[in-house]
Design a protein around this motif. Sequence first.
Motif, PDB file in Angstrom:
ATOM      1  N   GLU A 175      81.691  22.879  73.232  1.00 11.26           N
ATOM      2  CA  GLU A 175      82.804  23.430  72.463  1.00 11.26           C
ATOM      3  C   GLU A 175      82.680  23.079  70.985  1.00 11.26           C
ATOM      4  OE1 GLU A 175      87.724  23.349  72.539  1.00 11.26           O
ATOM      5  OE2 GLU A 175      86.558  22.282  74.057  1.00 11.26           O
ATOM      6  N   GLU A 176      82.188  21.886  70.698  1.00  8.83           N
ATOM      7  CA  GLU A 176      82.020  21.474  69.302  1.00  8.83           C
ATOM      8  C   GLU A 176      80.986  22.344  68.593  1.00  8.83           C
ATOM      9  OE1 GLU A 176      80.219  19.808  65.928  1.00  8.83           O
ATOM     10  OE2 GLU A 176      79.199  19.664  67.872  1.00  8.83           O
ATOM     11  N   ILE A 177      79.887  22.641  69.260  1.00  8.91           N
ATOM     12  CA  ILE A 177      78.857  23.498  68.646  1.00  8.91           C
ATOM     13  C   ILE A 177      79.379  24.919  68.479  1.00  8.91           C
ATOM     14  CG2 ILE A 177      76.554  24.473  68.948  1.00  8.91           C
ATOM     15  CD1 ILE A 177      75.760  21.963  70.436  1.00  8.91           C
ATOM     16  N   ASP A 182      78.625  29.974  61.980  1.00  7.53           N
ATOM     17  CA  ASP A 182      77.339  30.521  62.428  1.00  7.53           C
ATOM     18  C   ASP A 182      76.183  30.076  61.541  1.00  7.53           C
ATOM     19  OD1 ASP A 182      78.634  31.773  64.462  1.00  7.53           O
ATOM     20  OD2 ASP A 182      78.717  33.744  63.496  1.00  7.53           O
ATOM     21  N   ARG A 183      76.439  29.901  60.263  1.00  5.26           N
ATOM     22  CA  ARG A 183      75.370  29.493  59.337  1.00  5.26           C
ATOM     23  C   ARG A 183      74.908  28.067  59.578  1.00  5.26           C
ATOM     24  NH1 ARG A 183      78.542  30.902  53.919  1.00  5.26           N
ATOM     25  NH2 ARG A 183      80.096  29.800  55.197  1.00  5.26           N
ATOM     26  N   GLU A 187      68.800  27.302  65.877  1.00 10.04           N
ATOM     27  CA  GLU A 187      68.347  27.772  67.187  1.00 10.04           C
ATOM     28  C   GLU A 187      68.361  26.627  68.199  1.00 10.04           C
ATOM     29  OE1 GLU A 187      64.407  29.900  69.189  1.00 10.04           O
ATOM     30  OE2 GLU A 187      64.668  29.881  67.007  1.00 10.04           O
ATOM     31  N   ARG A 188      68.040  25.427  67.737  1.00 10.70           N
ATOM     32  CA  ARG A 188      68.084  24.261  68.614  1.00 10.70           C
ATOM     33  C   ARG A 188      69.529  23.962  69.026  1.00 10.70           C
ATOM     34  NH1 ARG A 188      65.200  19.530  69.607  1.00 10.70           N
ATOM     35  NH2 ARG A 188      66.349  18.405  71.230  1.00 10.70           N
ATOM     36  N   ASP A 189      70.454  24.099  68.080  1.00 10.69           N
ATOM     37  CA  ASP A 189      71.869  23.869  68.399  1.00 10.69           C
ATOM     38  C   ASP A 189      72.355  24.858  69.450  1.00 10.69           C
ATOM     39  OD1 ASP A 189      72.050  21.790  66.589  1.00 10.69           O
ATOM     40  OD2 ASP A 189      72.706  23.078  64.950  1.00 10.69           O
ATOM     41  N   PHE A 194      74.122  25.950  75.130  1.00 10.90           N
ATOM     42  CA  PHE A 194      74.000  26.585  76.444  1.00 10.90           C
ATOM     43  C   PHE A 194      73.664  25.555  77.523  1.00 10.90           C
ATOM     44  CE2 PHE A 194      73.058  30.413  73.789  1.00 10.90           C
ATOM     45  CZ  PHE A 194      74.163  31.150  74.192  1.00 10.90           C
ATOM     46  N   ASP A 195      72.821  24.574  77.169  1.00 15.57           N
ATOM     47  CA  ASP A 195      72.496  23.526  78.140  1.00 15.57           C
ATOM     48  C   ASP A 195      73.737  22.694  78.481  1.00 15.57           C
ATOM     49  OD1 ASP A 195      69.877  24.350  78.180  1.00 15.57           O
ATOM     50  OD2 ASP A 195      69.157  22.812  76.779  1.00 15.57           O
ATOM     51  N   ALA A 196      74.526  22.379  77.451  1.00 14.20           N
ATOM     52  CA  ALA A 196      75.733  21.598  77.686  1.00 14.20           C
ATOM     53  C   ALA A 196      76.748  22.395  78.501  1.00 14.20           C
ATOM     54  CB  ALA A 196      76.349  21.183  76.344  1.00 14.20           C
TER      55      ALA A 196
END
Length: 275
Positions: A175-177, A182-183, A187-189, A194-196
């Motif tokens: 939720e934090e991410i 968007d800026r 891509e890692r975030d 999605f993993d979280a």
Amino acid sequence: MTYNLAPKNAPWFEHLTDSVRGLGEAAREWQLADRAAALAEAHVELERSTLHEGKVRHQPGPDTPPFYRSTRTRTPHADAFFTLHRIYMEHRFRTRREYGHAALLFASGGAWAIRQVQAGEQPDRVAFELDGYEQPAPMPHRYKVEGVDNYVHARKIAEAYDRLLSMEMAAEHAEEIAGRDDRDVTERDASDMFDAADAARGLEDAAYAYGLLAEQALMYVLLGPKDAHRKQLAEQRVAQAQAGTEDPCHPCGCPKRFERHADGCPTLAAEGETT
């Protein structure tokens, strides 16, 4: 249909038990609603549906607003399908959110009740603080349950707590991410988000399962207060029985509840002769 609750004059622990059970029943209702909403949404998944391509023509009438005064071709089945998909998806989001909140209240409410009993308190119901939103809602307590090492299901409670805490932390991270601009999201975030989110999948069920374990543990920690209450009642019954067998009057007939004998009592005359 209503449940048979403890009578108003029942001891505090009976009402506390009803309070925790009420939280569990509320979570169960939202769980069933969420299952039904997910099933309804599944019926309108595009991958599983074959849309009929039959078309109709919508023509403007004399009272049609200017913006729509053009002949349009529509596909009724597709229109119905996508409208239902939107309705069911919004409904599932609502039931999933409500289920999650109710399950967390159940889990934390049971843990709160246990801590209160362990601290020597005697609450007759679970208490929650309200948040500061426009429509205040109760905020969950912390979930940790301690001091039940001798309880037969102590290990299950510890494992369920670790699972719930891990999933909640994953949900908060996702939720934090998602709340970032968007800026600021790399891509890692996005991959971490999605993993979280995947790691947090099933958080509602984990909270409900923990609530059931906490409710059972509450029965364990209430054994002491219940035993003390039974002993207190037994002592009261013994005292009442003894008071009932004692003669309320002196041999002369004067009531013992008064500090002196009645005027003209033979006992007073006898005492006067001896003096």
